[in-house]
Design a protein around this motif. Structure first.
Motif, PDB file in Angstrom:
ATOM      1  N   LEU A 147      35.960  25.151  45.375  1.00 37.09           N
ATOM      2  CA  LEU A 147      34.925  24.239  44.878  1.00 37.09           C
ATOM      3  C   LEU A 147      33.616  24.943  44.552  1.00 37.09           C
ATOM      4  CD1 LEU A 147      35.279  21.069  47.148  1.00 37.09           C
ATOM      5  CD2 LEU A 147      35.316  21.094  44.656  1.00 37.09           C
ATOM      6  N   ASN A 148      33.414  26.108  45.155  1.00 34.56           N
ATOM      7  CA  ASN A 148      32.143  26.833  44.984  1.00 34.56           C
ATOM      8  C   ASN A 148      32.407  28.267  44.539  1.00 34.56           C
ATOM      9  OD1 ASN A 148      30.118  24.784  46.343  1.00 34.56           O
ATOM     10  ND2 ASN A 148      31.882  24.922  47.710  1.00 34.56           N
ATOM     11  N   PRO A 149      32.931  28.444  43.309  1.00 31.50           N
ATOM     12  CA  PRO A 149      33.360  29.773  42.871  1.00 31.50           C
ATOM     13  C   PRO A 149      32.238  30.788  42.718  1.00 31.50           C
ATOM     14  CG  PRO A 149      33.388  28.229  41.038  1.00 31.50           C
ATOM     15  CD  PRO A 149      33.151  27.424  42.270  1.00 31.50           C
ATOM     16  N   ASP A 150      30.986  30.323  42.591  1.00 33.04           N
ATOM     17  CA  ASP A 150      29.891  31.277  42.397  1.00 33.04           C
ATOM     18  C   ASP A 150      29.061  31.498  43.661  1.00 33.04           C
ATOM     19  OD1 ASP A 150      28.794  28.797  42.445  1.00 33.04           O
ATOM     20  OD2 ASP A 150      27.394  29.135  40.788  1.00 33.04           O
ATOM     21  N   GLU A 151      29.527  30.944  44.796  1.00 28.91           N
ATOM     22  CA  GLU A 151      28.804  31.124  46.058  1.00 28.91           C
ATOM     23  C   GLU A 151      29.363  32.317  46.831  1.00 28.91           C
ATOM     24  OE1 GLU A 151      26.317  31.454  48.413  1.00 28.91           O
ATOM     25  OE2 GLU A 151      25.918  29.472  47.529  1.00 28.91           O
ATOM     26  N   GLU A 152      28.551  33.369  46.973  1.00 26.53           N
ATOM     27  CA  GLU A 152      28.997  34.585  47.647  1.00 26.53           C
ATOM     28  C   GLU A 152      28.729  34.558  49.146  1.00 26.53           C
ATOM     29  OE1 GLU A 152      28.204  38.360  45.495  1.00 26.53           O
ATOM     30  OE2 GLU A 152      27.028  37.104  44.150  1.00 26.53           O
ATOM     31  N   GLN A 153      27.778  33.748  49.587  1.00 31.69           N
ATOM     32  CA  GLN A 153      27.404  33.719  51.008  1.00 31.69           C
ATOM     33  C   GLN A 153      28.359  32.815  51.764  1.00 31.69           C
ATOM     34  OE1 GLN A 153      23.913  34.638  52.256  1.00 31.69           O
ATOM     35  NE2 GLN A 153      23.133  35.407  50.322  1.00 31.69           N
ATOM     36  N   LEU A 154      29.187  33.406  52.602  1.00 27.70           N
ATOM     37  CA  LEU A 154      30.203  32.642  53.312  1.00 27.70           C
ATOM     38  C   LEU A 154      29.585  31.562  54.193  1.00 27.70           C
ATOM     39  CD1 LEU A 154      33.307  32.674  53.548  1.00 27.70           C
ATOM     40  CD2 LEU A 154      33.026  33.919  55.678  1.00 27.70           C
ATOM     41  N   ALA A 155      28.450  31.850  54.780  1.00 24.94           N
ATOM     42  CA  ALA A 155      27.800  30.887  55.674  1.00 24.94           C
ATOM     43  C   ALA A 155      27.462  29.583  54.949  1.00 24.94           C
ATOM     44  CB  ALA A 155      26.530  31.496  56.274  1.00 24.94           C
ATOM     45  N   ALA A 183      43.771  21.849  36.029  1.00 22.31           N
ATOM     46  CA  ALA A 183      44.664  21.382  37.104  1.00 22.31           C
ATOM     47  C   ALA A 183      43.918  21.355  38.432  1.00 22.31           C
ATOM     48  CB  ALA A 183      45.892  22.282  37.203  1.00 22.31           C
ATOM     49  N   LEU A 184      43.085  22.377  38.669  1.00 19.61           N
ATOM     50  CA  LEU A 184      42.278  22.408  39.886  1.00 19.61           C
ATOM     51  C   LEU A 184      41.327  21.215  39.926  1.00 19.61           C
ATOM     52  CD1 LEU A 184      41.121  23.662  42.453  1.00 19.61           C
ATOM     53  CD2 LEU A 184      39.660  25.107  41.011  1.00 19.61           C
ATOM     54  N   LYS A 185      40.711  20.914  38.788  1.00 20.21           N
ATOM     55  CA  LYS A 185      39.797  19.767  38.723  1.00 20.21           C
ATOM     56  C   LYS A 185      40.530  18.474  39.067  1.00 20.21           C
ATOM     57  CE  LYS A 185      35.773  17.950  37.529  1.00 20.21           C
ATOM     58  NZ  LYS A 185      34.521  18.254  38.259  1.00 20.21           N
ATOM     59  N   LEU A 233      47.020  28.050  43.607  1.00 22.57           N
ATOM     60  CA  LEU A 233      45.879  28.381  42.753  1.00 22.57           C
ATOM     61  C   LEU A 233      45.080  29.538  43.340  1.00 22.57           C
ATOM     62  CD1 LEU A 233      44.751  24.733  41.961  1.00 22.57           C
ATOM     63  CD2 LEU A 233      45.720  26.332  40.324  1.00 22.57           C
ATOM     64  N   LEU A 234      44.929  29.551  44.662  1.00 27.66           N
ATOM     65  CA  LEU A 234      44.154  30.613  45.299  1.00 27.66           C
ATOM     66  C   LEU A 234      44.779  31.986  45.067  1.00 27.66           C
ATOM     67  CD1 LEU A 234      41.650  31.094  47.104  1.00 27.66           C
ATOM     68  CD2 LEU A 234      43.193  31.082  49.051  1.00 27.66           C
ATOM     69  N   LYS A 235      46.122  32.036  45.021  1.00 32.67           N
ATOM     70  CA  LYS A 235      46.806  33.312  44.816  1.00 32.67           C
ATOM     71  C   LYS A 235      46.398  33.964  43.498  1.00 32.67           C
ATOM     72  CE  LYS A 235      50.983  31.810  47.254  1.00 32.67           C
ATOM     73  NZ  LYS A 235      52.364  31.325  47.046  1.00 32.67           N
ATOM     74  N   ASP A 236      46.074  33.139  42.491  1.00 31.46           N
ATOM     75  CA  ASP A 236      45.775  33.665  41.167  1.00 31.46           C
ATOM     76  C   ASP A 236      44.283  33.832  40.903  1.00 31.46           C
ATOM     77  OD1 ASP A 236      48.262  34.179  40.228  1.00 31.46           O
ATOM     78  OD2 ASP A 236      48.459  32.394  39.004  1.00 31.46           O
ATOM     79  N   THR A 237      43.449  33.570  41.902  1.00 27.46           N
ATOM     80  CA  THR A 237      42.022  33.746  41.687  1.00 27.46           C
ATOM     81  C   THR A 237      41.637  35.215  41.791  1.00 27.46           C
ATOM     82  OG1 THR A 237      41.575  33.389  44.049  1.00 27.46           O
ATOM     83  CG2 THR A 237      41.412  31.470  42.589  1.00 27.46           C
ATOM     84  N   GLU A 238      40.555  35.553  41.152  1.00 27.53           N
ATOM     85  CA  GLU A 238      40.003  36.907  41.276  1.00 27.53           C
ATOM     86  C   GLU A 238      38.491  36.827  41.238  1.00 27.53           C
ATOM     87  OE1 GLU A 238      40.991  39.426  38.016  1.00 27.53           O
ATOM     88  OE2 GLU A 238      40.847  37.835  36.535  1.00 27.53           O
ATOM     89  N   ILE A 239      37.855  37.799  41.870  1.00 22.82           N
ATOM     90  CA  ILE A 239      36.395  37.846  41.867  1.00 22.82           C
ATOM     91  C   ILE A 239      35.943  38.692  40.681  1.00 22.82           C
ATOM     92  CG2 ILE A 239      34.363  38.638  43.119  1.00 22.82           C
ATOM     93  CD1 ILE A 239      35.849  38.003  45.708  1.00 22.82           C
ATOM     94  N   VAL A 240      35.133  38.078  39.821  1.00 24.94           N
ATOM     95  CA  VAL A 240      34.698  38.724  38.583  1.00 24.94           C
ATOM     96  C   VAL A 240      33.180  38.793  38.563  1.00 24.94           C
ATOM     97  CG1 VAL A 240      34.717  38.563  36.062  1.00 24.94           C
ATOM     98  CG2 VAL A 240      36.718  37.835  37.367  1.00 24.94           C
ATOM     99  N   ALA A 275      28.779  37.475  41.293  1.00 20.42           N
ATOM    100  CA  ALA A 275      30.236  37.543  41.473  1.00 20.42           C
ATOM    101  C   ALA A 275      30.798  36.132  41.569  1.00 20.42           C
ATOM    102  CB  ALA A 275      30.566  38.328  42.748  1.00 20.42           C
ATOM    103  N   GLU A 276      31.745  35.790  40.698  1.00 15.90           N
ATOM    104  CA  GLU A 276      32.338  34.466  40.698  1.00 15.90           C
ATOM    105  C   GLU A 276      33.833  34.540  40.968  1.00 15.90           C
ATOM    106  OE1 GLU A 276      31.636  32.186  37.213  1.00 15.90           O
ATOM    107  OE2 GLU A 276      29.553  31.754  37.732  1.00 15.90           O
ATOM    108  N   LEU A 277      34.338  33.465  41.559  1.00 16.10           N
ATOM    109  CA  LEU A 277      35.762  33.311  41.787  1.00 16.10           C
ATOM    110  C   LEU A 277      36.326  32.610  40.556  1.00 16.10           C
ATOM    111  CD1 LEU A 277      37.631  33.915  44.249  1.00 16.10           C
ATOM    112  CD2 LEU A 277      37.397  31.513  44.853  1.00 16.10           C
ATOM    113  N   GLN A 278      37.247  33.262  39.837  1.00 13.76           N
ATOM    114  CA  GLN A 278      37.739  32.703  38.587  1.00 13.76           C
ATOM    115  C   GLN A 278      39.255  32.579  38.575  1.00 13.76           C
ATOM    116  OE1 GLN A 278      36.239  34.733  35.141  1.00 13.76           O
ATOM    117  NE2 GLN A 278      34.132  34.093  35.512  1.00 13.76           N
ATOM    118  N   LEU A 279      39.735  31.579  37.818  1.00 16.14           N
ATOM    119  CA  LEU A 279      41.162  31.378  37.601  1.00 16.14           C
ATOM    120  C   LEU A 279      41.542  31.922  36.231  1.00 16.14           C
ATOM    121  CD1 LEU A 279      41.458  27.714  38.904  1.00 16.14           C
ATOM    122  CD2 LEU A 279      42.713  29.653  39.843  1.00 16.14           C
ATOM    123  N   PRO A 280      42.728  32.535  36.112  1.00 12.80           N
ATOM    124  CA  PRO A 280      43.159  33.049  34.815  1.00 12.80           C
ATOM    125  C   PRO A 280      43.447  31.911  33.841  1.00 12.80           C
ATOM    126  CG  PRO A 280      44.936  33.224  36.407  1.00 12.80           C
ATOM    127  CD  PRO A 280      43.716  32.787  37.171  1.00 12.80           C
TER     128      PRO A 280
END
Length: 281
Positions: free
Chosen positions: A56-64, A149-151, A179-186, A215-220
Motif C-alpha cells: 500500500l505504501n510503495p514509496d515509503e522507505e522508513q519501516l517504522a 489487480a493489486l488495486k 504480487l510481493l514476489k514480483d515486486t522490486e525496489i527501483v 526508492a519505490e516498490l514497483q510491480l512489473p
C-alpha cells in the motif's frame, strides 16, 4: 480451550530500527503475511508490519512508518473465544500473545486455529459452509495488469481474488503474496514545487521545482495471468466447515472459491469466515 494450546510460540520478530529491504527479505524467506515488531532496546511489542502495508505504501522507505501500532493482544491463559472475538471485531487475522511486561511470547493466527482446531474437530462435520462464506466478491480479468489487480485486491479488502477469462469462467486465483514476489525496489526521480513567500517574486514567476531521488516498490508491467495460481482448489456451498478446514490445511491456502453446478463462481470461503463457527457454539 486456552490460547497457549494453539499459539505459535517464539515467532520471528522484527526489531526496530530496521530497513524496508530487511523486512522484504523476511517476508520472502518465511512466506508469512506479517511479523510482530518490537523495540530493539526493550524488546517490548510496538506493533505489526504486514505485506499489505508494504504494497500500500510503495514509496515509503522508513519501516517504522509502516508499522500498525494498535494491534490486539491476549495473554497465554485467555480463552480461545476471547481471541477469536478480537480477530472478528477488529477484522484482524492475528493476535499477539504477550506477558505482563508486553513482551512477545507467541502469535495466534487464523491459520493456527484452522490447522490445530477446526480441521481436527469432527463435530464440525454437521455444520454446512452455506452460512459461512462471502457471496459478494471482487474479480479480475486474466489480462488485468498487476498494478490494477493489486488495486482491485485492496479495494476488496481481500488477500486473494479470483481471475476469470473472456467468457467469465474461473481460471485462477491471485494472492497478495504472489504480487510481493514480483515486486522490486527501483530508484526513481521525483519533483516537487518550491514554496514561496509573497516577497519572492522570482520564485512566483519561474515556478522552480526540486528534484530528488527516491526508492519505490514497483510491480512489473505484465498481466495477472502470468503469476496467478491455475491449480484451483474449490468448495461448494453444502460442504461442511470441517471439510473446508481440512482442504485449507492440506493445500496451505486461506481461501477457496465457492462454486455450484458446472463451476459457476458464487463466492469465496475465507478461513476468517469459518472462524465464526467458534462463537456460534
Amino acid at each position: 480451550m486456552r490460547v497457549k494450546t494453539l499459539m505459535t510460540p517464539d515467532p520471528v520478530v522484527i526489531e526496530l530500527p530496521a530497513t524496508r529491504e530487511y523486512a522484504l527479505e523476511l517476508f520472502r524467506k518465511y512466506k508469512v503475511r506479517s511479523f510482530p515488531v518490537v523495540s530493539k532496546k526493550t524488546k517490548e511489542l510496538i506493533g505489526v508490519i504486514s505485506v499489505k502495508s508494504l504494497l500500500l505504501n510503495p514509496d515509503e522507505e522508513q519501516l517504522a512508518m509502516l508499522v500498525k501500532r494498535d494491534v490486539p493482544t491476549v495473554k497465554p491463559n485467555d480463552d480461545l473465544k476471547k481471541a477469536v472475538r478480537k480477530m472478528l471485531e477488529l477484522d484482524y487475522r492475528r493476535v499477539i500473545v504477550v506477558d505482563e511486561g508486553n513482551h512477545v511470547l507467541g502469535i495466534l493466527t487464523v491459520g493456527d486455529i484452522v490447522r490445530r482446531y477446526l480441521s481436527k474437530n469432527e463435530k464440525l462435520k454437521e455444520i454446512s459452509l452455506n452460512e459461512y462464506y462471502q457471496r459478494n466478491v471482487g474479480i479480475v480479468w486474466r489480462g488485468t495488469p498487476l498494478k490494477a489487480a493489486l488495486k482491485a485486491l485492496l479495494l476488496c479488502n481481500a488477500m486473494a481474488i479470483p481471475v476469470i477469462d473472456d467468457d467469465g469462467n474461473l481460471v485462477g486465483m491471485v494472492d497478495e503474496t504472489d504480487l510481493l514476489k514480483d515486486t522490486e525496489i527501483v530508484r526513481v526521480m521525483k519533483q516537487t514545487a518550491l514554496a514561496a513567500s509573497s516577497e519572492e517574486d522570482w520564485i512566483l514567476e519561474s515556478n522552480p521545482t526540486l528534484l530528488f531521488e527516491k526508492a519505490e516498490l514497483q510491480l512489473p508491467k505484465k498481466p495477472v495471468e502470468e503469476i496467478m495460481n491455475r491449480e484451483l482448489i474449490v468448495a461448494t456451498p453444502h460442504m461442511s466447515v470441517y471439510e473446508v478446514a481440512q482442504k485449507m490445511v492440506q493445500y496451505e491456502i486461506e481461501q477457496l472459491p465457492v462454486i455450484k453446478g458446472e463451476g459457476e463462481l458464487v463466492g469465496i470461503a475465507r478461513d476468517m469466515d469459518i472462524l465464526k463457527v467458534i462463537l456460534s457454539r
